[in-house]
Scaffold this active site. Structure first.
Site, PDB file in Angstrom:
ATOM      1  N   MET A 294       0.645  -1.287   0.296  1.00  0.00           N
ATOM      2  CA  MET A 294      -0.023   0.376  -0.031  1.00  0.00           C
ATOM      3  C   MET A 294       0.585   1.202  -0.102  1.00  0.00           C
ATOM      4  O   MET A 294       1.747   1.251   0.818  1.00  0.00           O
ATOM      5  CB  MET A 294      -0.985  -0.187   1.113  1.00  0.00           C
ATOM      6  CG  MET A 294      -1.742  -1.320   1.145  1.00  0.00           C
ATOM      7  SD  MET A 294      -3.165  -0.900   2.725  1.00  0.00           S
ATOM      8  CE  MET A 294      -1.943  -0.795   4.115  1.00  0.00           C
TER       9      MET A 294
ATOM     10  N   ARG B   4      -5.193  -2.960   9.797  1.00  0.00           N
ATOM     11  CA  ARG B   4      -6.026  -2.537  11.407  1.00  0.00           C
ATOM     12  C   ARG B   4      -5.615  -4.053  11.324  1.00  0.00           C
ATOM     13  O   ARG B   4      -5.244  -4.092  12.717  1.00  0.00           O
ATOM     14  CB  ARG B   4      -7.346  -1.218  11.141  1.00  0.00           C
ATOM     15  CG  ARG B   4      -6.489  -0.042  10.139  1.00  0.00           C
ATOM     16  CD  ARG B   4      -7.237   0.827  11.033  1.00  0.00           C
ATOM     17  NE  ARG B   4      -6.569   2.658  10.237  1.00  0.00           N
ATOM     18  CZ  ARG B   4      -7.167   3.563  10.183  1.00  0.00           C
ATOM     19  NH1 ARG B   4      -8.737   3.555  10.294  1.00  0.00           N
ATOM     20  NH2 ARG B   4      -7.036   4.713   9.907  1.00  0.00           N
TER      21      ARG B   4
ATOM     22  N   TYR C 262       2.131   2.331  13.043  1.00  0.00           N
ATOM     23  CA  TYR C 262       1.510   1.629  11.442  1.00  0.00           C
ATOM     24  C   TYR C 262       0.047   1.994  11.702  1.00  0.00           C
ATOM     25  O   TYR C 262      -0.292   1.486  12.020  1.00  0.00           O
ATOM     26  CB  TYR C 262       2.471   1.722  10.904  1.00  0.00           C
ATOM     27  CG  TYR C 262       3.076  -0.133  11.327  1.00  0.00           C
ATOM     28  CD1 TYR C 262       2.156  -0.936  11.537  1.00  0.00           C
ATOM     29  CD2 TYR C 262       4.146  -0.847  10.317  1.00  0.00           C
ATOM     30  CE1 TYR C 262       2.612  -1.837  12.274  1.00  0.00           C
ATOM     31  CE2 TYR C 262       4.795  -1.503  10.738  1.00  0.00           C
ATOM     32  CZ  TYR C 262       3.551  -2.703  11.754  1.00  0.00           C
ATOM     33  OH  TYR C 262       3.929  -3.891  11.753  1.00  0.00           O
ATOM     34  N   GLU C 263      -0.149   1.829  10.099  1.00  0.00           N
ATOM     35  CA  GLU C 263      -2.333   1.295   9.322  1.00  0.00           C
ATOM     36  C   GLU C 263      -2.743   2.765  10.614  1.00  0.00           C
ATOM     37  O   GLU C 263      -3.234   2.037  11.124  1.00  0.00           O
ATOM     38  CB  GLU C 263      -2.175  -0.127   9.381  1.00  0.00           C
ATOM     39  CG  GLU C 263      -1.716  -0.421   9.134  1.00  0.00           C
ATOM     40  CD  GLU C 263      -0.310  -0.034   7.205  1.00  0.00           C
ATOM     41  OE1 GLU C 263      -1.621   0.618   7.468  1.00  0.00           O
ATOM     42  OE2 GLU C 263       0.078  -0.807   7.608  1.00  0.00           O
ATOM     43  N   GLY C 264      -2.445   3.615  11.090  1.00  0.00           N
ATOM     44  CA  GLY C 264      -3.428   4.796  11.989  1.00  0.00           C
ATOM     45  C   GLY C 264      -2.723   3.715  13.280  1.00  0.00           C
ATOM     46  O   GLY C 264      -2.744   3.661  13.957  1.00  0.00           O
TER      47      GLY C 264
END
Length: 594
Positions: A164, A297, A441-443
């Site tokens: 991504m 997530r 990471y990933e928010g």
């Protein structure tokens, strides 16, 4: 040296005794997902992760990845490439992917224990196949037929991997600021130009091709997040028949030097007019991006769980072996020169904290994965919509709490070793360093908190929260006469009621001052996580007492639940007080006065 052995007994308990996964799978039409098949999958996954991946964990940390600046090629640590070949040969890459594209068609939840095992055994290695699943989901939902045919089969087979490519040097969470451009070409493709950073597995030596899912702007795109499109950009060009051609104009410019996960290639990727193809509709890239992001997530939440479990296993082993002092109440092992440190209350506090968060967190993560299957294959629209609402609500909780607890558990496990935990010999300091990235990471945790309170609760009027609270109440009613869980039902109901009240209060304050959302979000999220975990611990006790599990297993569940309710669940009091204090405690101090 840190070791890992998959906790198969507890994984099976979570899947079959508590969640009743086998019957759910059969009801959803997964005829081949029988208990015998699932047991075989678990056994073989434990063998692969324990004997192939776990021994490479320290190797990856010590060696890291290497970049050839002349060619842009990345070499992974010794043994990583060979382990990936075994992973592909074993069919693991396509375990839960559709049969029509070369997968095995197993339920999503059936792949979750494998994911946990991989992350516990070798978090850095696990990052390489991680985002292939997100890329697969995006193409399944939004890809054209030829894109699915050309890209999905090699991704699902593991012959290619995916990434991504979202973040840029000047924008992370605020993707509306991104600058990467996509210029239309005469042949229907696009020339992608820009730089992306923090790209996990952006370059490596595992496969011949890497499929990048890239967010970029079309020339006539509106400003902000409404002008973002998604493109599939392979490392080597791929035509519409799926034939791989020459190298594409995409290259790794550098590798990040990180606190942990040294064996994972975290790349700066430069796109210099690289050939790409539009995925989905123009300017609708965020919709496809969220499909990838939500998948990732949940996966990162499992990373926090896996690292926690490995840390606990090693701390427990050490605490049983390490002799230090005598128990305050008198010698427990009089035949030894001193008692093992597991007799000391403070060591037990740390071990039980880890055990409560790991075993309860396992149920939290596995249940969220089960909702993916129900939301996709439920019997009717109502069931699918309810599962989807619950999944959306649980996703930020799973991601944030399992990773925050991962940091806490690796800290506590290291602490059990004393000074020996701080040196590299036992491998505990690596686990603590590796765990830290999962909250980022990933928010980040803060982003998950805003997503939960601002979007999933207030904006969506608490649809998922209502579903979960209904589950809690149904469980409490069903167990009303069960003496085994009587001590947990009252506190669980009380916390659920307080949760509802807190939500209403925050909503009222936010209507007058939007800053109240940001001010309350972190503590609201953590409060939510602890109540969700209380529910799963009550269900664990009920399920264990009704099962054929050994007496010591049942005792472990019962006493850990008591520890959780007595010593961890009260953390909600502090979080509730912080939420009630309002936004002024955070916003009144001027920036220059800090």
């Amino acid at each position: 040296m840190s070791t890992y052995q998959a906790p198969l007994a507890d994984m099976r308990f979570a899947l079959f005794d508590v969640l009743g996964a086998e019957s759910v799978f059969q009801r959803l039409g997964y005829a081949e997902a029988t208990r015998d098949v699932l047991d075989a999958v678990l056994d073989e996954a434990a063998r692969f992760t324990g004997t192939v991946l776990a021994p490479l964990n320290a190797v990856g940390d010590r060696e890291g990845c290497k970049l050839d600046r002349d060619t842009g090629a990345v070499t992974t640590p010794a043994g990583f490439k060979q382990a990936y070949a075994q992973y592909v040969d074993g069919g693991w890459a396509g375990l839960t992917s559709p049969v029509e594209f070369g997968g095995q068609g197993m339920p999503h939840a059936a792949g979750v224990p494998l994911k946990e095992m991989i992350d516990a055994a070798n978090l850095s290695w696990g990052n390489f196949p991680l985002l292939s699943h997100g890329a697969t989901e995006a193409l399944l939902h939004y890809g054209e037929a030829w894109q699915q045919e050309a890209f999905l089969k090699p991704l699902i087979e593991g012959r290619w991997t995916g990434t991504m490519c979202l973040t840029e040097p000047h924008c992370g969470t605020d993707l509306g600021l991104l600058k990467t451009r996509a210029e239309p070409q005469a042949d229907g493709s696009y020339a992608i130009a820009g730089t992306k950073i923090f790209i996990t597995a952006g370059e490596h030596d595992f496969t011949d091709n890497i499929v990048h899912l890239v967010l970029a702007r079309l020339p006539d795109a509106p400003a902000g997040s409404k002008g973002i499109s998604l493109f599939v950009v392979p490392k080597r060009r791929v035509d519409r028949e799926g034939n791989m051609g020459e190298a594409n104009a995409v290259r790794c410019g550098s590798l990040e030097h990180k606190m942990g996960i040294h064996g994972s290639a975290t790349c700066v990727m430069n796109f210099d007019g690289a050939q790409g193809y539009l995925v989905g509709q123009p300017n609708k890239g965020l919709m496809a991006m969220f499909v990838m992001m939500n998948t990732a997530r949940l996966a990162v939440g499992l990373q926090g769980l896996g690292v926690s479990d490995r840390a606990l296993q090693n701390a427990l082993r050490y605490s049983r072996e390490r002799l230090q002092m005598r128990a305050l109440s008198g010698p427990k092992f009089p035949d030894k020169p001193a008692d093992p440190i597991i007799v000391h209350p403070d060591v037990r506090r740390m071990l039980l904290t880890c055990k409560a968060l790991v075993e309860g967190g396992r149920l939290m993560g596995y249940d969220a994965a089960l909702q993916v299957d129900i939301a996709t294959h439920g019997a009717d629209t109502a069931e699918r919509e309810q599962a989807d609402a619950l999944l959306g609500f649980l996703t930020p909780i799973v991601k944030a709490c399992l990773t925050e607890w991962g940091v806490e558990c690796t800290y506590n496990a290291l602490q059990c070793f004393g000074g020996h935990g701080y040196i590299a010999e036992h491998g505990m300091e690596q686990l603590a360093r590796d765990a830290r990235i999962t909250t980022l990471y990933e928010g980040t945790t803060g982003i998950q908190a805003l997503d939960l309170l601002g979007r999933k609760v207030l904006q969506m009027q608490g649809a998922g929260l209502k579903v979960f609270l209904a589950q809690v109440e149904k469980f409490c009613e069903e167990q009303a006469g069960n003496a085994a869980v009587a001590e947990f039902i009252g506190p669980l109901r009380e916390k659920a009621a307080q949760w509802q009240q807190m939500t209403v209060q925050v909503g009222k304050r936010a209507a007058a001052n939007p800053d109240e959302i940001g001010a309350a979000s972190y503590d609201y999220l953590m409060y939510s996580g602890y109540v969700v975990l209380a529910y799963w611990w009550a269900r664990s006790v009920a399920a264990s007492e009704a099962s054929s599990q050994p007496a010591d297993f049942k005792a472990g569940k019962r006493e850990t639940a008591r520890f959780y309710y007595g010593r961890i669940l009260p953390r909600t009091l502090a979080h509730a007080a912080a939420v009630a204090s309002g936004a002024d405690t955070l916003t009144t101090l001027e920036a220059d006065a800090f």
